[in-house]
Design an enzyme around this catalytic site. Structure first.
Site, PDB file in Angstrom:
ATOM      1  N   HIS A   1      -5.325  47.933  26.079  1.00 48.06           N
ATOM      2  CA  HIS A   1      -4.911  46.680  25.432  1.00 48.06           C
ATOM      3  C   HIS A   1      -4.291  45.777  26.485  1.00 48.06           C
ATOM      4  CE1 HIS A   1      -0.500  47.575  25.084  1.00 48.06           C
ATOM      5  NE2 HIS A   1      -0.867  48.821  24.829  1.00 48.06           N
TER       6      HIS A   1
ATOM      7  N   ASP B   1      -2.507  43.022  25.560  1.00 49.84           N
ATOM      8  CA  ASP B   1      -1.305  42.360  25.039  1.00 49.84           C
ATOM      9  C   ASP B   1      -0.054  43.152  25.412  1.00 49.84           C
ATOM     10  OD1 ASP B   1      -2.311  44.323  23.162  1.00 49.84           O
ATOM     11  OD2 ASP B   1      -0.882  43.587  21.675  1.00 49.84           O
TER      12      ASP B   1
ATOM     13  N   ASP C   1       2.951  49.609  30.244  1.00 46.82           N
ATOM     14  CA  ASP C   1       2.288  49.546  28.917  1.00 46.82           C
ATOM     15  C   ASP C   1       1.508  48.244  28.790  1.00 46.82           C
ATOM     16  OD1 ASP C   1       1.513  49.947  26.317  1.00 46.82           O
ATOM     17  OD2 ASP C   1       3.497  49.656  25.457  1.00 46.82           O
TER      18      ASP C   1
ATOM     19  N   GLU D   1      -2.982  54.589  28.082  1.00 43.30           N
ATOM     20  CA  GLU D   1      -1.597  54.300  27.690  1.00 43.30           C
ATOM     21  C   GLU D   1      -0.650  55.113  28.582  1.00 43.30           C
ATOM     22  OE1 GLU D   1      -0.136  52.298  25.510  1.00 43.30           O
ATOM     23  OE2 GLU D   1      -1.579  51.815  23.930  1.00 43.30           O
TER      24      GLU D   1
ATOM     25  N   GLU E   1      -2.958  45.293  20.207  1.00 45.34           N
ATOM     26  CA  GLU E   1      -2.586  46.694  19.945  1.00 45.34           C
ATOM     27  C   GLU E   1      -1.152  46.775  19.445  1.00 45.34           C
ATOM     28  OE1 GLU E   1      -0.944  50.664  20.415  1.00 45.34           O
ATOM     29  OE2 GLU E   1      -0.266  48.877  21.430  1.00 45.34           O
ATOM     30  N   GLU E   2      -0.293  45.929  20.033  1.00 38.43           N
ATOM     31  CA  GLU E   2       1.130  45.986  19.693  1.00 38.43           C
ATOM     32  C   GLU E   2       1.395  45.546  18.250  1.00 38.43           C
ATOM     33  OE1 GLU E   2       3.098  47.517  21.486  1.00 38.43           O
ATOM     34  OE2 GLU E   2       2.557  47.338  23.590  1.00 38.43           O
TER      35      GLU E   2
HETATM   36 ZN   LIG Z   1       0.540  50.383  24.791  1.00 38.75          ZN
END
Ligand SMILES: [Zn+2]
Length: 425
Positions: free
Chosen positions: A92, A94, A123, A186, A157-158
């Site tokens: 991801h 974001d 992250d 991740e 994703e968040e």
């Molecule tokens: Zn993540």
């Protein structure tokens, strides 16, 4: 045995750092979904130069998608010389808001003392960069590889992944025969393999009341007091019961090996904001509570819901004028990929070779995009594996270690070699 492959990763260490820093410089903060387009285009251009076919997919109509904040995903695919399996790396792009407490600029991509700093460093822009470098190194050493490599940069994703992996999975991007194995980089630490996550049930409970003047509450019926009774029953019965349920899933941290429930919010009655200056004293006729229940492989969702509705039904029988409604907001079943699944074995082989020890197998306390890969795409050969220390995610002064990224990229490159060429060297 994989000497040439590992050297090819080492040769790209500076590039790995530069790529991570570049990605951090796009402030892809979600919400609202800032800078998605330039970040996706940057990644797409980079992969196109390597020979990948790239596609940009906007998730129109998904939560948050507007012309100002379009949900732009990039999916890139590189076909090998002959047919074979496809390994997909999904990251991801974001990040969560920077928040307070930073001692460095969260979007400068600062490199210092063997680390890259910034929001999203661990992250998971460091993981994304590691997967790109792993693929580059693999392609250089084995240009005639069979099968295909895919790399995607997805959004949201968040905030649940609806405009990202869920959207793409609905369009068939995460399905066989297009994709066989999925690795989500991740930040689970470079020597651990994350097999899945606990289940989630979010619900909103509303208690009902009857409005009346606050000076004569006996004329009405107070919905907040009814909710107080619900909370008391949770304290007396539900929380102790949840705490007694322990899973065989290797969830980290240890505390999450039990069933948990959070009260996310409670609202009822007049506003706390008196600035408009016109509060009026009423008996509240509604009160709403949001619960976030995390459950285990050993529990089924009907039982999980029944524990809560059982308490509400009993209160309805026993408590005068008690009435309620309950609404499901979200549910995700727990997931655990088997340890003998091909992608698990391939990455375990890489960890063994780089760190000279078996990986630690873990389960995430919260969900991530693997849920959409499995539930919508029906691909169960999926793990999360990537550099970065999980505890640093979403924190001020987030960073990712450069040596960790390089080692992780090596593990990923070995994983590619095992999955695509069926060999360890
Ligand atoms: Zn993540």
């Amino acid at each position: 045995m994989n000497e040439r492959l590992l050297r090819a990763v080492d040769d790209r260490a500076d590039d790995l750092v530069a790529l991570t820093a570049d990605l951090i410089r796009f402030p892809t903060v979600n919400p609202p979904g800032e800078a998605y387009r330039p970040c996706a285009e940057y990644l797409g251009a980079r992969l196109k130069k390597l020979g990948f076919e790239t596609e940009f997919i906007r998730a129109e109509g998904t939560p948050g998608d507007t012309d100002r904040y379009p949900r732009i995903n990039v999916v890139a695919r590189l076909k090998g010389r002959s047919s074979g399996a496809c390994v997909h790396f999904n990251s991801h792009i974001d990040v969560v808001e920077a928040g307070e407490g930073w001692t460095v600029d969260p979007f400068a991509g600062l490199v210092k003392d063997g680390r890259v700093y910034g929001r999203g460093a661990c992250d998971m822009k460091g993981g994304l960069a590691a997967s790109v470098i792993a693929a580059e190194a693999f392609m250089e050493v084995y240009p005639d590889f069979p099968g295909a490599i895919e790399i995607s940069g997805t959004v949201d994703e968040e905030s649940g992944g609806f405009g990202g992996v869920a959207h793409l999975a609905k369009l068939g991007y995460f399905s066989r025969p297009k994709v066989d194995h999925v690795i989500i980089p991740e930040p689970l630490n470079k020597d651990r393999i994350c097999l899945g996550h606990r289940g989630v049930w979010w619900a909103e409970i509303e208690t009902k009341g009857e409005i009346a003047h606050g000076s004569m509450p006996f004329l009405g019926d107070n919905a907040v007091r009814h909710m107080g009774a619900v909370l008391q029953a949770f304290e007396d019965e539900l929380f102790p019961a949840l705490d007694r349920k322990v899973t065989r899933m290797p969830v980290v941290p240890e505390g999450a090996r039990r069933s948990t429930m959070n009260i996310n919010s409670i609202h009822g009655g007049q506003t706390e904001d008196f600035r408009p200056g016109l509060p009026s004293p009423n008996v509240p006729d509604w009160c709403r509570l949001t619960i976030d229940r995390r459950f285990l492989l050993e529990e089924d969702i009907a039982t999980v819901k029944g524990e809560v509705t059982g308490i509400l039904e009993r209160l309805k029988r026993e408590r005068k004028k008690f009435d309620y409604e309950i609404r499901d907001l979200m549910e995700v079943l727990p997931l655990m990929t088997e340890r003998d699944a091909p992608v698990v074995k391939a990455v375990a082989r890489g960890i063994m070779e780089i760190f000279d020890r078996a990986p630690e197998y873990v389960i995430s306390p919260g969900t991530y995009d693997q849920k959409h890969v499995a539930r919508i795409g029906h691909i169960y050969d999926c793990i999360a594996y990537g550099p970065g220390i999980l505890d640093l995610a979403h924190r001020p002064d987030e960073w990712v270690g450069i040596a960790d990224m390089v080692e992780s990229a090596k593990v990923m490159a070995i994983g590619l070699n095992v999955l695509l060429r069926g060999t360890t060297g």
